[in-house]
Design an enzyme around this catalytic site. Structure first.
Site, PDB file in Angstrom:
ATOM      1  N   LYS A  94       0.854  -1.190   0.000  1.00  6.24           N
ATOM      2  CA  LYS A  94       0.000   0.000   0.000  1.00  6.24           C
ATOM      3  C   LYS A  94       0.878   1.224   0.000  1.00  6.24           C
ATOM      4  O   LYS A  94       1.839   1.328   0.773  1.00  6.24           O
ATOM      5  CB  LYS A  94      -0.869  -0.026   1.270  1.00  6.24           C
ATOM      6  CG  LYS A  94      -1.779   1.162   1.432  1.00  6.24           C
ATOM      7  CD  LYS A  94      -3.203   0.799   1.066  1.00  6.24           C
ATOM      8  CE  LYS A  94      -4.055   2.007   0.776  1.00  6.24           C
ATOM      9  NZ  LYS A  94      -3.867   2.589  -0.571  1.00  6.24           N
ATOM     10  N   GLN A 115       7.335   4.093   3.830  1.00  5.85           N
ATOM     11  CA  GLN A 115       5.929   3.659   3.883  1.00  5.85           C
ATOM     12  C   GLN A 115       5.757   2.380   4.714  1.00  5.85           C
ATOM     13  O   GLN A 115       4.742   2.206   5.372  1.00  5.85           O
ATOM     14  CB  GLN A 115       5.426   3.432   2.444  1.00  5.85           C
ATOM     15  CG  GLN A 115       3.924   3.386   2.302  1.00  5.85           C
ATOM     16  CD  GLN A 115       3.270   4.761   2.299  1.00  5.85           C
ATOM     17  OE1 GLN A 115       3.768   5.668   1.648  1.00  5.85           O
ATOM     18  NE2 GLN A 115       2.177   4.913   2.998  1.00  5.85           N
ATOM     19  N   LYS A 118       5.603   3.524   8.305  1.00  5.44           N
ATOM     20  CA  LYS A 118       4.399   4.331   8.520  1.00  5.44           C
ATOM     21  C   LYS A 118       3.166   3.437   8.598  1.00  5.44           C
ATOM     22  O   LYS A 118       2.348   3.558   9.506  1.00  5.44           O
ATOM     23  CB  LYS A 118       4.274   5.301   7.340  1.00  5.44           C
ATOM     24  CG  LYS A 118       3.125   6.271   7.453  1.00  5.44           C
ATOM     25  CD  LYS A 118       2.946   7.080   6.180  1.00  5.44           C
ATOM     26  CE  LYS A 118       4.218   7.766   5.727  1.00  5.44           C
ATOM     27  NZ  LYS A 118       4.002   8.775   4.683  1.00  5.44           N
ATOM     28  N   LYS A 130       5.407   2.141  -3.140  1.00  2.73           N
ATOM     29  CA  LYS A 130       5.261   3.490  -3.701  1.00  2.73           C
ATOM     30  C   LYS A 130       5.431   3.367  -5.199  1.00  2.73           C
ATOM     31  O   LYS A 130       6.099   2.450  -5.682  1.00  2.73           O
ATOM     32  CB  LYS A 130       6.333   4.429  -3.136  1.00  2.73           C
ATOM     33  CG  LYS A 130       5.973   5.885  -3.251  1.00  2.73           C
ATOM     34  CD  LYS A 130       5.048   6.325  -2.137  1.00  2.73           C
ATOM     35  CE  LYS A 130       4.509   7.719  -2.381  1.00  2.73           C
ATOM     36  NZ  LYS A 130       3.716   8.223  -1.234  1.00  2.73           N
ATOM     37  N   GLY A 169      -3.059   8.189  -3.914  1.00  2.00           N
ATOM     38  CA  GLY A 169      -2.513   9.428  -4.482  1.00  2.00           C
ATOM     39  C   GLY A 169      -1.256   9.875  -3.762  1.00  2.00           C
ATOM     40  O   GLY A 169      -0.872   9.342  -2.735  1.00  2.00           O
ATOM     41  N   ASP A 170      -0.622  10.875  -4.335  1.00  2.00           N
ATOM     42  CA  ASP A 170       0.533  11.557  -3.717  1.00  2.00           C
ATOM     43  C   ASP A 170       0.695  12.849  -4.519  1.00  2.00           C
ATOM     44  O   ASP A 170      -0.281  13.312  -5.151  1.00  2.00           O
ATOM     45  CB  ASP A 170       1.798  10.669  -3.787  1.00  2.00           C
ATOM     46  CG  ASP A 170       2.951  11.211  -2.937  1.00  2.00           C
ATOM     47  OD1 ASP A 170       2.898  11.074  -1.715  1.00  2.00           O
ATOM     48  OD2 ASP A 170       3.898  11.791  -3.511  1.00  2.00           O
ATOM     49  N   THR A 213      -4.624  13.374   5.697  1.00  2.00           N
ATOM     50  CA  THR A 213      -3.198  13.590   5.994  1.00  2.00           C
ATOM     51  C   THR A 213      -3.006  14.905   6.748  1.00  2.00           C
ATOM     52  O   THR A 213      -2.304  14.955   7.768  1.00  2.00           O
ATOM     53  CB  THR A 213      -2.364  13.574   4.698  1.00  2.00           C
ATOM     54  OG1 THR A 213      -2.696  12.393   3.965  1.00  2.00           O
ATOM     55  CG2 THR A 213      -0.885  13.581   5.000  1.00  2.00           C
ATOM     56  N   ASN A 244      -2.870  19.105  -1.420  1.00  2.71           N
ATOM     57  CA  ASN A 244      -3.807  18.373  -0.574  1.00  2.71           C
ATOM     58  C   ASN A 244      -3.442  18.451   0.907  1.00  2.71           C
ATOM     59  O   ASN A 244      -4.271  18.797   1.752  1.00  2.71           O
ATOM     60  CB  ASN A 244      -3.859  16.910  -1.059  1.00  2.71           C
ATOM     61  CG  ASN A 244      -4.680  16.049  -0.132  1.00  2.71           C
ATOM     62  OD1 ASN A 244      -4.154  15.430   0.770  1.00  2.71           O
ATOM     63  ND2 ASN A 244      -5.991  16.038  -0.327  1.00  2.71           N
ATOM     64  N   SER A 383      -6.937   5.630   4.152  1.00  8.01           N
ATOM     65  CA  SER A 383      -6.951   4.753   2.975  1.00  8.01           C
ATOM     66  C   SER A 383      -7.247   3.319   3.408  1.00  8.01           C
ATOM     67  O   SER A 383      -8.005   2.598   2.760  1.00  8.01           O
ATOM     68  CB  SER A 383      -5.601   4.784   2.255  1.00  8.01           C
ATOM     69  OG  SER A 383      -5.540   5.863   1.367  1.00  8.01           O
TER      70      SER A 383
HETATM   71  P1  NDP Z   1       0.043  17.917  -3.999  1.00  7.05           P
HETATM   72  O1  NDP Z   1       0.482  17.592  -5.356  1.00  7.05           O
HETATM   73  O2  NDP Z   1      -1.403  18.034  -3.706  1.00  7.05           O
HETATM   74  O3  NDP Z   1       0.746  19.274  -3.506  1.00  7.05           O
HETATM   75  C1  NDP Z   1       2.129  19.379  -3.463  1.00  7.05           C
HETATM   76  C2  NDP Z   1       2.473  20.817  -3.061  1.00  7.05           C
HETATM   77  O4  NDP Z   1       3.874  20.894  -2.832  1.00  7.05           O
HETATM   78  C3  NDP Z   1       2.162  21.821  -4.154  1.00  7.05           C
HETATM   79  O5  NDP Z   1       1.842  23.069  -3.575  1.00  7.05           O
HETATM   80  C4  NDP Z   1       3.492  21.891  -4.920  1.00  7.05           C
HETATM   81  O6  NDP Z   1       3.705  23.107  -5.619  1.00  7.05           O
HETATM   82  C5  NDP Z   1       4.486  21.760  -3.803  1.00  7.05           C
HETATM   83  N1  NDP Z   1       5.704  21.130  -4.335  1.00  7.05           N
HETATM   84  C6  NDP Z   1       5.827  19.921  -4.920  1.00  7.05           C
HETATM   85  N2  NDP Z   1       7.086  19.698  -5.325  1.00  7.05           N
HETATM   86  C7  NDP Z   1       7.773  20.816  -4.976  1.00  7.05           C
HETATM   87  C8  NDP Z   1       9.116  21.199  -5.119  1.00  7.05           C
HETATM   88  N3  NDP Z   1      10.016  20.379  -5.702  1.00  7.05           N
HETATM   89  N4  NDP Z   1       9.483  22.419  -4.631  1.00  7.05           N
HETATM   90  C9  NDP Z   1       8.578  23.240  -4.039  1.00  7.05           C
HETATM   91  N5  NDP Z   1       7.271  22.923  -3.884  1.00  7.05           N
HETATM   92  C10 NDP Z   1       6.889  21.731  -4.343  1.00  7.05           C
HETATM   93  O7  NDP Z   1       0.717  16.800  -3.056  1.00  7.05           O
HETATM   94  P2  NDP Z   1       0.329  16.357  -1.589  1.00  7.05           P
HETATM   95  O8  NDP Z   1      -0.161  17.527  -0.824  1.00  7.05           O
HETATM   96  O9  NDP Z   1      -0.514  15.158  -1.685  1.00  7.05           O
HETATM   97  O10 NDP Z   1       1.737  15.879  -1.016  1.00  7.05           O
HETATM   98  C11 NDP Z   1       2.636  16.760  -0.337  1.00  7.05           C
HETATM   99  C12 NDP Z   1       3.618  15.962   0.495  1.00  7.05           C
HETATM  100  O11 NDP Z   1       2.898  15.167   1.460  1.00  7.05           O
HETATM  101  C13 NDP Z   1       4.493  14.958  -0.280  1.00  7.05           C
HETATM  102  O12 NDP Z   1       5.744  14.849   0.367  1.00  7.05           O
HETATM  103  C14 NDP Z   1       3.740  13.642  -0.104  1.00  7.05           C
HETATM  104  O13 NDP Z   1       4.576  12.522  -0.276  1.00  7.05           O
HETATM  105  C15 NDP Z   1       3.274  13.785   1.333  1.00  7.05           C
HETATM  106  N6  NDP Z   1       2.160  12.954   1.714  1.00  7.05           N
HETATM  107  C16 NDP Z   1       0.960  13.019   1.058  1.00  7.05           C
HETATM  108  C17 NDP Z   1      -0.094  12.227   1.459  1.00  7.05           C
HETATM  109  C18 NDP Z   1      -1.441  12.344   0.845  1.00  7.05           C
HETATM  110  O14 NDP Z   1      -2.385  11.737   1.382  1.00  7.05           O
HETATM  111  N7  NDP Z   1      -1.640  13.111  -0.204  1.00  7.05           N
HETATM  112  C19 NDP Z   1       0.064  11.225   2.534  1.00  7.05           C
HETATM  113  C20 NDP Z   1       1.337  11.300   3.220  1.00  7.05           C
HETATM  114  C21 NDP Z   1       2.339  12.108   2.787  1.00  7.05           C
HETATM  115  P3  NDP Z   1       3.622  23.133  -7.233  1.00  7.05           P
HETATM  116  O15 NDP Z   1       2.161  23.072  -7.547  1.00  7.05           O
HETATM  117  O16 NDP Z   1       4.256  24.420  -7.597  1.00  7.05           O
HETATM  118  O17 NDP Z   1       4.386  21.933  -7.720  1.00  7.05           O
END
Ligand code: NDP
Length: 451
Positions: A94, A115, A118, A130, A169-170, A213, A244, A383
């Protein structure tokens, strides 16, 4: 650290780096875990003698495949995709799928490795995986994203299943992408089954999954603060990201009486001295989730706010910090600034957002530091609950899911305290999370013998 432990860590890391050349993010994630696990493993020889650490750092399998699709102008486009099935000792694989141009095998191996710990911490039966692709959804039309997702699923479908591997998703993969991938899987298999999570509510998704999250990170913070007799009410917070995790972390902070000062994306950050309130956040949701716009537009709508191009928000004084964007977004100098400005606690909403030097600074300051594998486990926990609801063919109410999420986050916090408490009473949450997650996976591996 004792010399014998240091020597073991060096020996282990030399071997890992030799076997996985150039995979910097994977090396970083493993080192972080091994440094807190090695003393424990040397004390508990059953793990050492069975080479559990060597086995746990080698994925069960890695699938690499080409994804061809056609853009709106009729050009043939080629991307590379991966699924890293890391460890299924305690349940089916997962973990999320990430679509971003920076995706590499190293990034997915670091994420898949994390993961495993976690998922074990949630107490639910889920192994670690992943996946993702070096595909950039930014600037693509809905139709292009759909064609990409459908093409990817033609291959991915051979390797997943509700009892085998359940992607989610991620970064770059939200409800839209999950919908396209699930739609294609359903069509190919002619079966309606909970093989992906993060689905839309109309087709098997769970209430509170989208929020889980971010909400979970705030619940984790609440538990950490409570351990020092403090609460959220009246504090200030800096949040990075505008996706997200960042959006729903901000939503729960506002509801808990916290003044949230910043949000960011890869172009820079916004600072709102009046705080982001519910109304402003609704506007951000529409900006990011519907219009897929840029965070800099915030200052056109709310002119008292400032936009700082190409900067991260860590120079803004605050009580609490929530890095919710991406890996390695907060370095040693940022950590020093945050600590000097009076930071009390930090919870990682993103995976590995703090560089090792930053974690060192927080540790030295005896601050509350919630590592991602504990603080952001709320997403995968819900999830897991989505899978349960799919199997039972029922849908729980919002309150039911939210109260289970709170309960799971409390349990993760308590596991960290159990294994992370030091002689002077300070809790090293990172060590606690690593040991707590490790024991569950390692004991299952021992029970299976040499496999
Ligand atoms: P989203 O795609 O919804 O949002 C990502 C955000 O981070 C955007 O604002 C994006 O900006 C910014 N971002 C991404 N890459 C970069 C970068 N290289 N430099 C600067 N800003 C960046 O992703 P999530 O919110 O789902 O995920 C965010 C983090 O949380 C990740 O590390 C993910 O692995 C982790 N996570 C997510 C979970 C989930 O349920 N969604 C669960 C557990 C962990 P821009 O639009 O400009 O790229």
């Amino acid at each position: 650290m004792e010399q014998v432990v240091k020597d073991e860590i060096d020996r282990f890391m030399r071997g890992l780096i030799r076997r996985n050349p150039g995979q910097r993010e994977f090396h970083q994630a493993v080192r972080e875990v091994i440094e807190s696990l090695m003393p424990f493993v040397l004390e508990h020889r059953k793990y050492y003698d069975a080479h559990i650490l060597e086995r746990l750092t080698e994925p069960d399998r890695v699938i690499i495949f080409r994804v061809c699709w056609e853009d709106d102008h009729g050009n043939i486009r080629t991307n590379r995709a991966w699924r890293v099935q890391f460890n299924n000792a305690i349940g089916p694989y997962k973990g999320g799928m990430r679509f971003h141009p920076t995706v590499t095998l190293s990034v997915l191996k670091f994420l898949g490795f994390e993961q495993c710990f976690k998922n074990a911490l949630t107490g639910l039966p889920m192994g670690g995986a992943k996946g993702g692709a070096n595909f950039n959804p930014k600037g693509k039309s809905d139709r292009e994203v759909m064609r990409f997702c459908q093409s990817l699923m033609i291959e991915l479908s051979r390797h997943i299943g509700e009892d085998t591997d359940i992607p989610a998703g991620d970064i770059g993969v939200g409800e839209r992408e999950i919908g396209y991938m699930f739609g294609q899987y359903r069509r190919m298999e002619n079966r309606f089954t909970g093989v992906l999570t993060g689905k839309g509510l109309a087709f098997g998704g769970s209430l509170v999954r989208k929020e889980a999250t971010g909400y979970g990170a705030v619940y984790f913070m609440q538990n950490m603060l409570a351990s020092r007799g403090e609460g959220l009410e009246g504090k200030t917070a800096v949040v990075s990201g505008a996706g997200n995790v960042a959006i729903y972390c901000t939503e729960k902070l506002i509801a808990s009486g916290v003044k949230v000062l910043t949000l960011s994306d890869s172009d820079g950050f916004i600072f709102d001295p009046d705080g982001i309130d519910e109304e402003k956040l609704e506007w951000v949701k529409e900006l990011k989730e519907v219009r897929r716009g840029r965070i800099r537009e915030y200052v056109e709508k709310f002119p008292r706010a400032e936009f700082h191009a190409k900067k991260r928000p860590w120079s803004v004084p605050c009580d609490l910090a929530f890095p919710c964007a991406t890996q390695n977004e907060l370095d040693g100098a940022d950590a020093q600034t945050l600590v000097a400005n009076g930071l009390k606690a930090l919870a990682e909403g993103a995976n590995m957002p703090c560089r090792p030097e930053a974690i060192g600074e927080f540790r030295q300051a005896r601050m509350l530091f919630g590592p991602g594998k504990a603080a952001n486990a709320g997403g995968v926990a819900v999830s897991g609950l989505e899978q349960s609801q799919n199997s039972l063919r029922i849908a729980w109410s919002r309150d039911e899911v939210d109260s289970r999420l709170r309960h799971i986050m409390r349990g993760i916090h308590d596991t960290c305290v159990k294994w992370g408490r030091e002689k002077d009473g300070h809790v090293d949450y990172e060590k606690g999370a690593n040991i707590g997650g490790f024991i569950k996976v390692a004991d299952a591996m021992l029970a299976y013998g040499v496999v």
